[in-house]
Motif scaffolding. Sequence first.
Motif, PDB file in Angstrom:
ATOM      1  N   TRP A 196       0.794  -1.223   0.000  1.00  0.00           N
ATOM      2  CA  TRP A 196       0.000   0.000   0.000  1.00  0.00           C
ATOM      3  C   TRP A 196       0.833   1.284   0.000  1.00  0.00           C
ATOM      4  CZ3 TRP A 196      -4.735  -0.880   3.787  1.00  0.00           C
ATOM      5  CH2 TRP A 196      -5.531  -1.924   3.267  1.00  0.00           C
ATOM      6  N   PRO A 197       1.975   1.349   0.715  1.00  0.00           N
ATOM      7  CA  PRO A 197       2.769   2.586   0.675  1.00  0.00           C
ATOM      8  C   PRO A 197       3.218   2.974  -0.728  1.00  0.00           C
ATOM      9  CG  PRO A 197       3.483   1.211   2.505  1.00  0.00           C
ATOM     10  CD  PRO A 197       2.532   0.388   1.689  1.00  0.00           C
ATOM     11  N   GLY A 198       3.228   1.997  -1.643  1.00  0.00           N
ATOM     12  CA  GLY A 198       3.624   2.290  -3.018  1.00  0.00           C
ATOM     13  C   GLY A 198       2.710   3.277  -3.709  1.00  0.00           C
ATOM     14  N   ILE A 199       1.500   3.490  -3.175  1.00  0.00           N
ATOM     15  CA  ILE A 199       0.562   4.449  -3.758  1.00  0.00           C
ATOM     16  C   ILE A 199       1.165   5.852  -3.769  1.00  0.00           C
ATOM     17  CG2 ILE A 199      -1.693   5.571  -3.427  1.00  0.00           C
ATOM     18  CD1 ILE A 199      -2.678   2.949  -2.185  1.00  0.00           C
ATOM     19  N   LEU A 231       3.022   7.063 -17.174  1.00  0.00           N
ATOM     20  CA  LEU A 231       4.210   7.269 -16.351  1.00  0.00           C
ATOM     21  C   LEU A 231       3.919   6.988 -14.877  1.00  0.00           C
ATOM     22  CD1 LEU A 231       5.637  10.502 -18.035  1.00  0.00           C
ATOM     23  CD2 LEU A 231       6.533   8.162 -18.221  1.00  0.00           C
ATOM     24  N   CYS A 232       2.733   7.387 -14.412  1.00  0.00           N
ATOM     25  CA  CYS A 232       2.351   7.085 -13.032  1.00  0.00           C
ATOM     26  C   CYS A 232       2.191   5.580 -12.831  1.00  0.00           C
ATOM     27  CB  CYS A 232       1.057   7.814 -12.671  1.00  0.00           C
ATOM     28  SG  CYS A 232       1.260   9.588 -12.424  1.00  0.00           S
ATOM     29  N   GLU A 233       1.594   4.915 -13.804  1.00  0.00           N
ATOM     30  CA  GLU A 233       1.430   3.472 -13.733  1.00  0.00           C
ATOM     31  C   GLU A 233       2.793   2.781 -13.702  1.00  0.00           C
ATOM     32  OE1 GLU A 233      -1.551   0.478 -15.968  1.00  0.00           O
ATOM     33  OE2 GLU A 233       0.004   1.311 -17.262  1.00  0.00           O
ATOM     34  N   LEU A 234       3.711   3.219 -14.549  1.00  0.00           N
ATOM     35  CA  LEU A 234       5.051   2.635 -14.595  1.00  0.00           C
ATOM     36  C   LEU A 234       5.798   2.865 -13.284  1.00  0.00           C
ATOM     37  CD1 LEU A 234       6.696   1.079 -16.744  1.00  0.00           C
ATOM     38  CD2 LEU A 234       7.792   3.252 -17.328  1.00  0.00           C
ATOM     39  N   SER A 235       5.610   4.031 -12.686  1.00  0.00           N
ATOM     40  CA  SER A 235       6.259   4.304 -11.397  1.00  0.00           C
ATOM     41  C   SER A 235       5.726   3.383 -10.309  1.00  0.00           C
ATOM     42  CB  SER A 235       6.059   5.768 -11.002  1.00  0.00           C
ATOM     43  OG  SER A 235       4.740   6.023 -10.565  1.00  0.00           O
ATOM     44  N   PHE A 236       4.449   3.016 -10.408  1.00  0.00           N
ATOM     45  CA  PHE A 236       3.870   2.076  -9.449  1.00  0.00           C
ATOM     46  C   PHE A 236       4.453   0.679  -9.638  1.00  0.00           C
ATOM     47  CE2 PHE A 236       0.106  -0.366  -7.737  1.00  0.00           C
ATOM     48  CZ  PHE A 236       0.265   0.056  -6.423  1.00  0.00           C
ATOM     49  N   TYR A 237       4.627   0.264 -10.899  1.00  0.00           N
ATOM     50  CA  TYR A 237       5.285  -1.018 -11.181  1.00  0.00           C
ATOM     51  C   TYR A 237       6.677  -1.062 -10.528  1.00  0.00           C
ATOM     52  CZ  TYR A 237       1.976  -1.921 -15.087  1.00  0.00           C
ATOM     53  OH  TYR A 237       0.870  -2.148 -15.861  1.00  0.00           O
ATOM     54  N   ILE A 238       7.446  -0.004 -10.757  1.00  0.00           N
ATOM     55  CA  ILE A 238       8.814   0.056 -10.226  1.00  0.00           C
ATOM     56  C   ILE A 238       8.806  -0.034  -8.704  1.00  0.00           C
ATOM     57  CG2 ILE A 238      10.859   1.536  -9.979  1.00  0.00           C
ATOM     58  CD1 ILE A 238      10.195   2.660 -12.772  1.00  0.00           C
ATOM     59  N   THR A 239       7.881   0.696  -8.076  1.00  0.00           N
ATOM     60  CA  THR A 239       7.810   0.715  -6.610  1.00  0.00           C
ATOM     61  C   THR A 239       7.428  -0.647  -6.054  1.00  0.00           C
ATOM     62  OG1 THR A 239       7.124   3.027  -6.746  1.00  0.00           O
ATOM     63  CG2 THR A 239       6.811   1.911  -4.634  1.00  0.00           C
ATOM     64  N   LEU A 241       7.940  -3.593  -7.434  1.00  0.00           N
ATOM     65  CA  LEU A 241       9.085  -4.485  -7.575  1.00  0.00           C
ATOM     66  C   LEU A 241      10.142  -4.165  -6.526  1.00  0.00           C
ATOM     67  CD1 LEU A 241      10.634  -6.692  -9.057  1.00  0.00           C
ATOM     68  CD2 LEU A 241      11.448  -4.955 -10.672  1.00  0.00           C
ATOM     69  N   PHE A 242      10.337  -2.891  -6.232  1.00  0.00           N
ATOM     70  CA  PHE A 242      11.293  -2.470  -5.201  1.00  0.00           C
ATOM     71  C   PHE A 242      10.903  -3.035  -3.839  1.00  0.00           C
ATOM     72  CE2 PHE A 242      12.778   0.774  -2.111  1.00  0.00           C
ATOM     73  CZ  PHE A 242      14.145   0.702  -2.377  1.00  0.00           C
ATOM     74  N   ILE A 243       9.611  -2.936  -3.501  1.00  0.00           N
ATOM     75  CA  ILE A 243       9.140  -3.472  -2.212  1.00  0.00           C
ATOM     76  C   ILE A 243       9.240  -4.985  -2.201  1.00  0.00           C
ATOM     77  CG2 ILE A 243       7.156  -3.677  -0.664  1.00  0.00           C
ATOM     78  CD1 ILE A 243       6.175  -0.979  -1.738  1.00  0.00           C
ATOM     79  N   TYR A 244       8.847  -5.632  -3.278  1.00  0.00           N
ATOM     80  CA  TYR A 244       8.906  -7.087  -3.380  1.00  0.00           C
ATOM     81  C   TYR A 244      10.334  -7.587  -3.197  1.00  0.00           C
ATOM     82  CZ  TYR A 244       8.942 -11.723  -5.503  1.00  0.00           C
ATOM     83  OH  TYR A 244       9.139 -13.078  -5.747  1.00  0.00           O
ATOM     84  N   SER A 245      11.292  -6.856  -3.748  1.00  0.00           N
ATOM     85  CA  SER A 245      12.698  -7.261  -3.674  1.00  0.00           C
ATOM     86  C   SER A 245      13.333  -6.959  -2.329  1.00  0.00           C
ATOM     87  CB  SER A 245      13.498  -6.570  -4.787  1.00  0.00           C
ATOM     88  OG  SER A 245      12.953  -6.880  -6.055  1.00  0.00           O
ATOM     89  N   GLY A 246      12.558  -6.377  -1.413  1.00  0.00           N
ATOM     90  CA  GLY A 246      13.076  -6.079  -0.083  1.00  0.00           C
ATOM     91  C   GLY A 246      13.807  -4.770   0.006  1.00  0.00           C
ATOM     92  N   GLY A 247      13.533  -3.875  -0.923  1.00  0.00           N
ATOM     93  CA  GLY A 247      14.232  -2.595  -0.958  1.00  0.00           C
ATOM     94  C   GLY A 247      13.954  -1.693   0.210  1.00  0.00           C
ATOM     95  N   TRP A 248      12.818  -1.891   0.912  1.00  0.00           N
ATOM     96  CA  TRP A 248      12.484  -1.016   2.044  1.00  0.00           C
ATOM     97  C   TRP A 248      12.829  -1.651   3.382  1.00  0.00           C
ATOM     98  CZ3 TRP A 248       7.140   1.659   0.847  1.00  0.00           C
ATOM     99  CH2 TRP A 248       7.331   2.532  -0.242  1.00  0.00           C
ATOM    100  N   ARG A 249      13.501  -2.769   3.367  1.00  0.00           N
ATOM    101  CA  ARG A 249      13.854  -3.414   4.634  1.00  0.00           C
ATOM    102  C   ARG A 249      15.035  -2.711   5.283  1.00  0.00           C
ATOM    103  NH1 ARG A 249      13.482  -9.813   2.859  1.00  0.00           N
ATOM    104  NH2 ARG A 249      11.229  -9.829   2.498  1.00  0.00           N
TER     105      ARG A 249
END
Length: 249
Positions: A196-199, A231-239, A241-249
């Motif tokens: 949800w924070p990816g919003i 562009l907003c949709e693509l930024s959500f995709y990137i975010t 994937l970032f969260i899924y990959s553990g980028g915010w840990r």
Amino acid sequence: MKSVLAAFVFFTRLPLWRWVDVSGENFSRIIPYWPLVGWVTGGISAAALFYASHLFPATVAVVIALSVRLLLTGALHEDGLADFFDGFGGGSDRQRILSIMKDSHIGTYGVIALIFYFLFAVSLLTSLPLVLRCLLLLVADPLAKGVTGMIVNLLPYAREQSKSGVVYARMSGPKLTLSLLFALLPVLLLFPVRYWPGIAVPVILFLALVIFLKRKIGGYTGDCCGAVMLLCELSFYITILFIYSGGWR
């Protein structure tokens, strides 16, 4: 109800125009229902991805899903993305930018923008597991459209007349609330809470693009709406994937 049907007539290639008679005034009031259209285009794309993934490799399945959405929308938003980059890439002032965006021919900047957009979209989606990939297609479409729709309340229309003949009306408080509800419901009901924070990311990008558009051309155009949405949709995709990959840990 006529404005809801007009939104589907305008933003998709579904043959509703054969049975529905809508006026220009209805078309001007379609923005609150743009994310609702995203429920259909995103949902059908997600379904195509799910079933194609059982028949083809992940990359092929994603390309099929994106192609299905292109067929559903008539590449309306992608056309806007290409015109947007042609205009701002080749124009040195407001009038030149608007003139280039109005030209139906695609230029170098537009071609490069589309290539990179689809390369990023396919790469990002194939990097996620199947269920999350399908959910992302389903929720990102209405979310990006709901965020982008707020542009009509923040900026004036930049031209005297639009290419399509439709200038979107500003949304009243209740209509804005309805639009945001259509945009957020799929995320809140279907998407895991950890994402949800990816919003926030597409919202921040949207605000940055609003400032950019105000400085460059003093408003927005239909092409700008299509480009900002993708562009907003693509930024959500990137975010995601970032969260899924553990980028915010």
